[in-house]
Scaffold this motif. Structure first.
Motif, PDB file in Angstrom:
ATOM      1  N   LEU A  39       1.218  -1.194  -0.183  1.00 53.36           N
ATOM      2  CA  LEU A  39      -0.224   0.600   0.119  1.00 53.36           C
ATOM      3  C   LEU A  39       1.299   0.984  -0.160  1.00 53.36           C
ATOM      4  O   LEU A  39       2.143   1.149   0.546  1.00 53.36           O
ATOM      5  N   ASN A  40       0.522   2.422  -0.938  1.00 55.01           N
ATOM      6  CA  ASN A  40       0.272   3.357  -0.254  1.00 55.01           C
ATOM      7  C   ASN A  40       0.691   4.476   0.890  1.00 55.01           C
ATOM      8  O   ASN A  40      -0.182   3.861   1.393  1.00 55.01           O
ATOM      9  N   ALA A  41       1.061   5.189   1.341  1.00 54.30           N
ATOM     10  CA  ALA A  41       1.201   5.670   2.571  1.00 54.30           C
ATOM     11  C   ALA A  41      -0.416   6.920   2.350  1.00 54.30           C
ATOM     12  O   ALA A  41      -0.665   6.402   3.760  1.00 54.30           O
ATOM     13  N   GLN A  42      -0.781   7.103   1.020  1.00 54.36           N
ATOM     14  CA  GLN A  42      -1.614   8.043   1.121  1.00 54.36           C
ATOM     15  C   GLN A  42      -2.924   6.694   1.279  1.00 54.36           C
ATOM     16  O   GLN A  42      -3.539   7.536   2.453  1.00 54.36           O
ATOM     17  N   GLU A  43      -3.159   5.862   1.051  1.00 54.25           N
ATOM     18  CA  GLU A  43      -4.147   5.012   1.201  1.00 54.25           C
ATOM     19  C   GLU A  43      -3.720   4.340   3.091  1.00 54.25           C
ATOM     20  O   GLU A  43      -5.283   4.191   3.233  1.00 54.25           O
ATOM     21  N   CYS A  44      -3.268   3.868   2.776  1.00 57.84           N
ATOM     22  CA  CYS A  44      -2.729   3.406   4.208  1.00 57.84           C
ATOM     23  C   CYS A  44      -3.436   4.255   5.345  1.00 57.84           C
ATOM     24  O   CYS A  44      -4.629   4.264   6.369  1.00 57.84           O
ATOM     25  N   CYS A  45      -2.877   5.345   5.621  1.00 59.97           N
ATOM     26  CA  CYS A  45      -3.351   6.365   6.417  1.00 59.97           C
ATOM     27  C   CYS A  45      -4.895   6.627   6.074  1.00 59.97           C
ATOM     28  O   CYS A  45      -5.359   6.746   7.515  1.00 59.97           O
ATOM     29  N   GLU A  46      -5.200   6.554   5.241  1.00 58.85           N
ATOM     30  CA  GLU A  46      -7.107   7.140   4.950  1.00 58.85           C
ATOM     31  C   GLU A  46      -8.019   5.645   5.144  1.00 58.85           C
ATOM     32  O   GLU A  46      -8.423   6.366   6.025  1.00 58.85           O
ATOM     33  N   LYS A  47      -7.037   4.861   5.456  1.00 60.00           N
ATOM     34  CA  LYS A  47      -7.967   3.548   5.471  1.00 60.00           C
ATOM     35  C   LYS A  47      -7.691   3.409   7.293  1.00 60.00           C
ATOM     36  O   LYS A  47      -8.812   2.998   7.809  1.00 60.00           O
ATOM     37  N   LEU A  48      -6.773   3.757   8.231  1.00 64.28           N
ATOM     38  CA  LEU A  48      -6.834   3.809   9.769  1.00 64.28           C
ATOM     39  C   LEU A  48      -7.252   4.936  10.711  1.00 64.28           C
ATOM     40  O   LEU A  48      -7.782   4.132  11.395  1.00 64.28           O
ATOM     41  N   ASN A  49      -7.504   5.980   9.294  1.00 64.40           N
ATOM     42  CA  ASN A  49      -7.110   7.357  10.180  1.00 64.40           C
ATOM     43  C   ASN A  49      -9.367   7.085   9.619  1.00 64.40           C
ATOM     44  O   ASN A  49     -10.279   7.448  11.178  1.00 64.40           O
ATOM     45  N   TYR A  50      -9.693   6.104   8.888  1.00 67.53           N
ATOM     46  CA  TYR A  50     -11.017   5.753   8.974  1.00 67.53           C
ATOM     47  C   TYR A  50     -11.768   5.688  10.511  1.00 67.53           C
ATOM     48  O   TYR A  50     -13.191   6.070  10.934  1.00 67.53           O
ATOM     49  N   TRP A  51     -11.097   4.515  11.050  1.00 64.66           N
ATOM     50  CA  TRP A  51     -11.462   4.278  11.751  1.00 64.66           C
ATOM     51  C   TRP A  51     -10.941   4.437  13.217  1.00 64.66           C
ATOM     52  O   TRP A  51     -11.979   3.990  13.779  1.00 64.66           O
ATOM     53  N   LEU A  52     -10.507   5.613  13.168  1.00 68.23           N
ATOM     54  CA  LEU A  52     -10.612   5.616  14.747  1.00 68.23           C
ATOM     55  C   LEU A  52     -11.265   5.959  15.634  1.00 68.23           C
ATOM     56  O   LEU A  52     -11.341   5.994  16.437  1.00 68.23           O
ATOM     57  N   LEU A  53     -11.912   7.165  15.091  1.00 68.40           N
ATOM     58  CA  LEU A  53     -13.467   7.654  15.926  1.00 68.40           C
ATOM     59  C   LEU A  53     -14.169   6.446  15.909  1.00 68.40           C
ATOM     60  O   LEU A  53     -14.853   6.502  17.730  1.00 68.40           O
ATOM     61  N   PRO A  54     -14.534   5.111  15.306  1.00 64.15           N
ATOM     62  CA  PRO A  54     -15.422   4.769  15.191  1.00 64.15           C
ATOM     63  C   PRO A  54     -14.770   3.459  17.178  1.00 64.15           C
ATOM     64  O   PRO A  54     -15.366   3.019  18.053  1.00 64.15           O
ATOM     65  N   LYS A  55     -13.291   3.253  17.147  1.00 58.12           N
ATOM     66  CA  LYS A  55     -12.511   2.974  17.857  1.00 58.12           C
ATOM     67  C   LYS A  55     -12.341   3.591  19.172  1.00 58.12           C
ATOM     68  O   LYS A  55     -12.897   2.850  20.447  1.00 58.12           O
ATOM     69  N   TYR A  56     -13.059   4.664  19.110  1.00 56.58           N
ATOM     70  CA  TYR A  56     -12.769   5.841  20.061  1.00 56.58           C
ATOM     71  C   TYR A  56     -14.017   5.714  21.477  1.00 56.58           C
ATOM     72  O   TYR A  56     -13.972   5.988  22.480  1.00 56.58           O
ATOM     73  N   ILE A  57     -15.262   5.541  19.989  1.00 51.55           N
ATOM     74  CA  ILE A  57     -16.489   5.212  20.725  1.00 51.55           C
ATOM     75  C   ILE A  57     -17.272   4.051  21.218  1.00 51.55           C
ATOM     76  O   ILE A  57     -17.635   4.129  22.406  1.00 51.55           O
ATOM     77  N   ALA A  58     -16.911   3.048  20.467  1.00 54.18           N
ATOM     78  CA  ALA A  58     -16.672   2.074  21.286  1.00 54.18           C
ATOM     79  C   ALA A  58     -15.799   1.647  22.756  1.00 54.18           C
ATOM     80  O   ALA A  58     -16.632   1.529  23.403  1.00 54.18           O
ATOM     81  N   HIS A  59     -15.011   2.034  23.075  1.00 53.82           N
ATOM     82  CA  HIS A  59     -14.354   1.943  24.337  1.00 53.82           C
ATOM     83  C   HIS A  59     -15.187   2.989  25.296  1.00 53.82           C
ATOM     84  O   HIS A  59     -15.251   2.608  26.517  1.00 53.82           O
ATOM     85  N   SER A  60     -15.346   4.128  24.611  1.00 50.53           N
ATOM     86  CA  SER A  60     -16.070   5.390  25.101  1.00 50.53           C
ATOM     87  C   SER A  60     -17.285   4.567  25.811  1.00 50.53           C
ATOM     88  O   SER A  60     -17.613   4.520  26.996  1.00 50.53           O
ATOM     89  N   PHE A  61     -18.377   3.717  24.657  1.00 48.65           N
ATOM     90  CA  PHE A  61     -19.367   2.943  25.223  1.00 48.65           C
ATOM     91  C   PHE A  61     -18.798   1.836  26.564  1.00 48.65           C
ATOM     92  O   PHE A  61     -20.085   1.919  27.143  1.00 48.65           O
ATOM     93  N   ILE A  62     -18.065   1.464  25.779  1.00 51.07           N
ATOM     94  CA  ILE A  62     -17.895   0.372  27.573  1.00 51.07           C
ATOM     95  C   ILE A  62     -17.050   0.941  28.935  1.00 51.07           C
ATOM     96  O   ILE A  62     -18.247   0.573  29.588  1.00 51.07           O
TER      97      ILE A  62
END
Length: 157
Positions: free
Chosen positions: A38-61
């Motif tokens: 993967l190039n850096a642009q694609e990788c970072c776009e994929k990972l940054n997309y899931w930052l907020l759902p990970k934060y919300i899921a842990h906040s929910f717990i």
């Protein structure tokens, strides 16, 4: 008591299991970047997309444990909640997210991100088994099987 304990711990199990699967996705994506699949642009776009759902899921717990009165588990989850809040809200000005394509190859950022994800996996794996243990205890606490003396005949289930 807002929820039954079995429902609380089953939601915690599902939530922490989902976060574990997400973190495995992070490892795969970062290792694909490391191997130049993967190039850096694609990788970072994929990972940054899931930052907020990970934060919300842990906040929910965390808030669910606080509302239910599980103070020990809440206090054990609080440091990760604080760290994820710090990570999410202290993104440097000009970066596209916590994973920035311009900086991910500089100064060992890729190794740092891989190390952080491995720490997260260890943390959530430990808590997955803690929630599983608490779930089993909550199931057994009510003792759904009626226990009778050996000489009695049980006619109903």
């Amino acid at each position: 008591m807002i929820l039954a304990e079995t429902l609380l711990f089953s939601l915690s199990l599902i939530d922490s299991g989902a976060i574990l699967f997400l973190l495995v996705y992070y490892i795969i994506t970062l290792s694909d970047l490391e191997c130049d699949y993967l190039n850096a642009q694609e990788c970072c776009e994929k990972l940054n997309y899931w930052l907020l759902p990970k934060y919300i899921a842990h906040s929910f717990i965390t808030f669910l444990l606080l509302l239910h009165g599980q103070l020990i588990l809440f206090l054990l989850n609080l440091p990760m909640f604080i760290w994820l809040t710090f990570e999410y809200f202290t993104i440097p000005q000009g970066n596209l997210g916590a994973y920035d394509p311009a900086e991910i190859h500089n100064r060992g950022q890729l190794k740092k991100h891989l190390r952080d994800v491995m720490i997260y996996i260890g943390y959530y794996l430990i808590f997955f088994f803690i929630y599983l243990y608490c779930f089993i205890l909550a199931l057994l606490k009510g003792d759904p099987i009626k226990r009778y003396a050996d000489d009695q005949i049980i006619t109903e289930m």
